[in-house]
Design an enzyme around this catalytic site. Structure first.
Site, mmCIF file in Angstrom:
data_model
loop_
_atom_site.group_PDB
_atom_site.id
_atom_site.type_symbol
_atom_site.label_atom_id
_atom_site.label_comp_id
_atom_site.label_asym_id
_atom_site.label_seq_id
_atom_site.Cartn_x
_atom_site.Cartn_y
_atom_site.Cartn_z
ATOM 1 N N GLU A 94 0.753 -1.190 0.063
ATOM 2 C CA GLU A 94 -0.018 0.007 0.189
ATOM 3 C C GLU A 94 0.853 1.085 -0.005
ATOM 4 O O GLU A 94 1.753 1.277 0.907
ATOM 5 C CB GLU A 94 -0.905 -0.004 1.371
ATOM 6 N N ARG A 132 5.646 -12.549 9.517
ATOM 7 C CA ARG A 132 6.322 -11.381 8.980
ATOM 8 C C ARG A 132 7.564 -11.431 9.843
ATOM 9 O O ARG A 132 7.642 -12.011 10.912
ATOM 10 C CB ARG A 132 5.618 -10.254 9.236
ATOM 11 N N LYS A 147 4.493 0.812 9.477
ATOM 12 C CA LYS A 147 4.661 1.943 8.879
ATOM 13 C C LYS A 147 4.142 3.120 9.518
ATOM 14 O O LYS A 147 4.727 4.313 9.634
ATOM 15 C CB LYS A 147 3.937 1.922 7.423
HETATM 16 P P1 ATP Z 1 1.715 -1.826 8.277
HETATM 17 O O1 ATP Z 1 3.061 -1.540 8.795
HETATM 18 O O2 ATP Z 1 1.035 -0.600 8.326
HETATM 19 O O3 ATP Z 1 1.007 -3.172 8.975
HETATM 20 P P2 ATP Z 1 2.182 -3.333 5.976
HETATM 21 O O4 ATP Z 1 3.458 -3.373 6.410
HETATM 22 O O5 ATP Z 1 1.214 -4.684 5.966
HETATM 23 O O6 ATP Z 1 1.560 -2.229 6.707
HETATM 24 P P3 ATP Z 1 1.817 -3.331 3.132
HETATM 25 O O7 ATP Z 1 2.187 -2.232 1.980
HETATM 26 O O8 ATP Z 1 0.308 -3.848 3.020
HETATM 27 O O9 ATP Z 1 2.108 -2.738 4.645
HETATM 28 O O10 ATP Z 1 2.821 -4.585 2.928
HETATM 29 C C1 ATP Z 1 3.013 -5.201 1.575
HETATM 30 C C2 ATP Z 1 3.368 -6.308 1.429
HETATM 31 O O11 ATP Z 1 4.492 -6.519 2.415
HETATM 32 C C3 ATP Z 1 2.330 -7.220 2.296
HETATM 33 O O12 ATP Z 1 2.205 -8.493 1.471
HETATM 34 C C4 ATP Z 1 2.810 -7.674 3.780
HETATM 35 O O13 ATP Z 1 2.209 -8.554 3.945
HETATM 36 C C5 ATP Z 1 4.265 -7.645 3.299
HETATM 37 N N1 ATP Z 1 4.991 -7.253 4.767
HETATM 38 C C6 ATP Z 1 4.773 -6.243 5.480
HETATM 39 N N2 ATP Z 1 5.448 -6.153 6.431
HETATM 40 C C7 ATP Z 1 6.266 -7.298 6.560
HETATM 41 C C8 ATP Z 1 7.023 -8.023 7.395
HETATM 42 N N3 ATP Z 1 7.484 -7.451 8.685
HETATM 43 N N4 ATP Z 1 7.510 -9.251 7.005
HETATM 44 C C9 ATP Z 1 7.322 -9.744 5.927
HETATM 45 N N5 ATP Z 1 6.514 -9.359 4.974
HETATM 46 C C10 ATP Z 1 5.774 -7.827 5.443
#
Ligand code: ATP
Ligand code: MG
Length: 566
Positions: free
Chosen positions: A42, A267, A277
């Site tokens: 996003e 994650r 974020k």
């Molecule tokens: P927020 O930090 O606000 O929860 P988000 O990190 O999920 O948001 P996105 O832009 O939706 O932000 O993430 C893009 C992709 O990266 C998604 O498929 C998400 O699952 C993956 N992703 C995000 N954070 C991690 C992480 N810490 N480890 C592995 N994958 C991640």
């Protein structure tokens, strides 16, 4: 078998559970064995090392199985998204070494299609316009153990719903006045199935669709459908979406569209940092750091500015693998990966960060000696360079002791040491100021030891680095430490928040003296300052003001830990 392979030594990682699922899928000849993944950020912030893991997994999986991986921006919330983020995400994915060809997509490109999906649900009696406020909807949702209360608007006729939804689209209602909800089950044990909101009214321009829309699909009503539209075969996502899966499956079934297989993994969490974020944005806005690319940030642009290489991050992602349960990775493992890579690649130079003047009493005043220095002992092809030696030098203050303990092998009165690539010197005298601080160390040198060895095979116990005082270049050096003092800053004690654990001492700026070779440094170029650590020329560098970020010190706490455990 998919976890516990965090040992850096282990290069060959056993096949992870996601790849096992994909191989079974290929064996079953599903979808003609096509493998199509996507990375779906996003655009509401910069990418971080957790995203890097997801990028490596999605693009890496497609590469491994001769498939394709799309870059898709899940841009369903105009209030939080921005082109600045889109641009940074494209740059970061590219920098990591991945290519999405012409497959750059946006959920917003599908708004019309997603709207049609909503119409289809309404026509099937599976969605309704609800006039409850956000608070009322949330109150009526119930709890996991208590059923929710059905909305009084739940039984509106299909025609009423079609007309109201149409009027929502044309902008007749204010933000929050109405929403479109799925009609599923207010008593479902899965809270996500309790008539979730599908569309809300937001009178805000979108960074791509402008003012075309004032209703926007919820992430949950856009993400799975976008995957379906792109014929994504494997929707790899993080664990928190496991509970959303029944809802996504329900949409796919009711809409009768292509069904991607969703696979969840844990994650990445790293010690001594935060990864949300929202929290990173807060630190940027409140100026606890100097922007998203502050070298202390866990963002990809921060790591890049700090001196990390794409190879080291990809290698890290490979070593940590994918797990099905949440875990916390020691940041020392990431540091180990960059050390290993920079050890192979970084140009060596001599730099003195805490200078102490050394005067070679028996060295002719205006003589300059040139000696050869090896650019990288790990890579012969990088060749040699000349270093200049003169009567006045700088060494590190820590490399001299007037009254040393027994096993001190560096310079001290009466002791002889080797100056790296140059000569043996022996300390004959020290000069102090009125405060009793040593300001000069006087030595003699042995002209027979040029290059660092003596014809009579005389042994010296220590080798120290140095620079020629009149040739050295003064530079700014930024020394970084961990951003947080607590291993898990997300684990907050009462009355505190994650920022309570910020390390107030995470940046020190000093001046350093570096051999003249450093003048050639280009922004982003990486060096090993011998015996000190890895450094990278910062983007603020100008011709007259060289600035270096310390990527990290030479000491590898990860391998030390590993050894201890053996
Ligand atoms: P927020 O930090 O606000 O929860 P988000 O990190 O999920 O948001 P996105 O832009 O939706 O932000 O993430 C893009 C992709 O990266 C998604 O498929 C998400 O699952 C993956 N992703 C995000 N954070 C991690 C992480 N810490 N480890 C592995 N994958 C991640
Ligand atoms: Mg997300």
């Amino acid at each position: 078998m998919d976890n516990l392979k965090n040992t850096p030594e282990e290069k060959k990682v056993p096949i992870n559970f996601i790849h096992q699922i994909i191989e079974a899928y290929i064996d079953n000849k599903k979808n003609n064995r096509a493998v199509h993944t996507r990375f779906p950020p996003e655009p509401n912030g910069y990418l971080h090392i957790g995203h890097a893991k997801s990028i490596c997994l999605n693009f890496g999986t497609a590469q491994k199985y001769n498939g394709l991986c799309n870059l898709r921006f899940d841009d369903t919330n105009p209030a939080k998204e921005d082109v600045e983020y889109v641009d940074s995400i494209r740059e970061d994915v590219k920098w990591l070494g991945f290519d999405w060809g012409n497959r750059e997509y946006y959920a917003s490109d599908y708004f019309e299609q997603i709207y049609e999906y909503a119409i289809k649900l309404i026509n099937k009696g599976k969605a309704y316009v609800c006039d409850l406020t956000a608070e009322e909807i949330s109150e009526n949702r119930g709890t996991p153990t208590k059923a929710g209360i059905e909305s009084p608007y739940r039984d509106r006729s299909v025609d009423d719903n079609l007309s109201l939804f149409q009027r929502m689209r044309t902008g007749e209602f204010k933000d929050g006045e109405k929403v479109l909800r799925a009609k599923i089950d207010m008593a479902s044990p899965n809270m996500h199935m309790r008539d979730p909101v599908l569309y809300r009214i937001i009178h805000t321009d979108h960074h791509r669709t402008g003012n075309k829309w004032c209703i926007y699909p919820m992430y949950d009503f856009a993400h799975g459908q976008s995957d379906s539209i792109e014929k994504i075969t494997h929707s790899i996502c993080t664990l928190e979406f496991e509970v959303h899966r029944p809802l996504y499956d329900w949409f796919i079934k009711e809409l009768e569209i292509f069904a991607p297989q969703q696979i969840e993994f844990a994650r990445l969490n790293l010690t001594y940092t935060v990864m949300s974020k929202r929290k990173l944005l807060q630190m940027v806005q409140e100026k606890q750091v100097n922007g998203w690319d502050d070298p202390r940030m866990p963002t990809i642009c921060g790591l890049r500015r700090r001196g990390y290489t794409p190879e080291s991050i990809r290698n890290f992602a490979e070593i940590i693998g994918v797990a099905k349960r949440d875990n916390m990775i020691d940041v020392a493992l990431l540091e180990h990966c960059i050390r290993e890579d920079l050890n192979k690649k970084a140009q060596r130079v001599m730099a003195v960060l805490n200078p102490l003047k050394v005067i070679i009493d028996n060295f002719p005043d205006n003589l300059i000696e040139e000696t050869d220095a090896i650019n990288n002992p790990e890579d012969e092809k990088m060749g040699k360079r000349k270093v200049l030696f003169s009567k006045e030098l700088f060494i590190e203050r820590e490399d001299f002791m007037e009254d040393p303990p027994k096993n001190y092998y560096r310079l001290s009165p009466g002791k002889e040491v080797r100056l790296r690539y140059a000569f043996y010197i022996k300390c004959v005298n020290v000069v102090k100021n009125l405060l009793g601080e040593i300001i000069e160390v006087h030595c003699t040198y042995d002209p027979e030891t040029k290059g660092g060895s003596s014809p009579d095979k005389r042994k010296v116990q220590g080798t120290i680095h140095w620079v020629s005082a009149k040739h050295a270049i003064e530079t700014e050096i930024r020394l970084y430490d961990r951003l947080f003092t607590k291993e898990n800053p997300d684990d907050v004690e009462e009355g505190k928040d994650f920022k309570s654990y910020l390390n107030t001492d995470s940046l020190k700026i000093i001046k350093g003296k570096i051999e003249p070779f450093i003048k050639t440094a280009k922004v982003g170029e990486k060096f090993q300052f011998e015996r000190i650590g890895y450094f990278c020329a910062d983007k603020d560098t100008t011709e007259n003001n060289l600035i270096f970020n310390r990527t990290l010190t030479l000491k590898d706490s990860w391998t030390k830990e590993e050894k201890k455990n053996k």
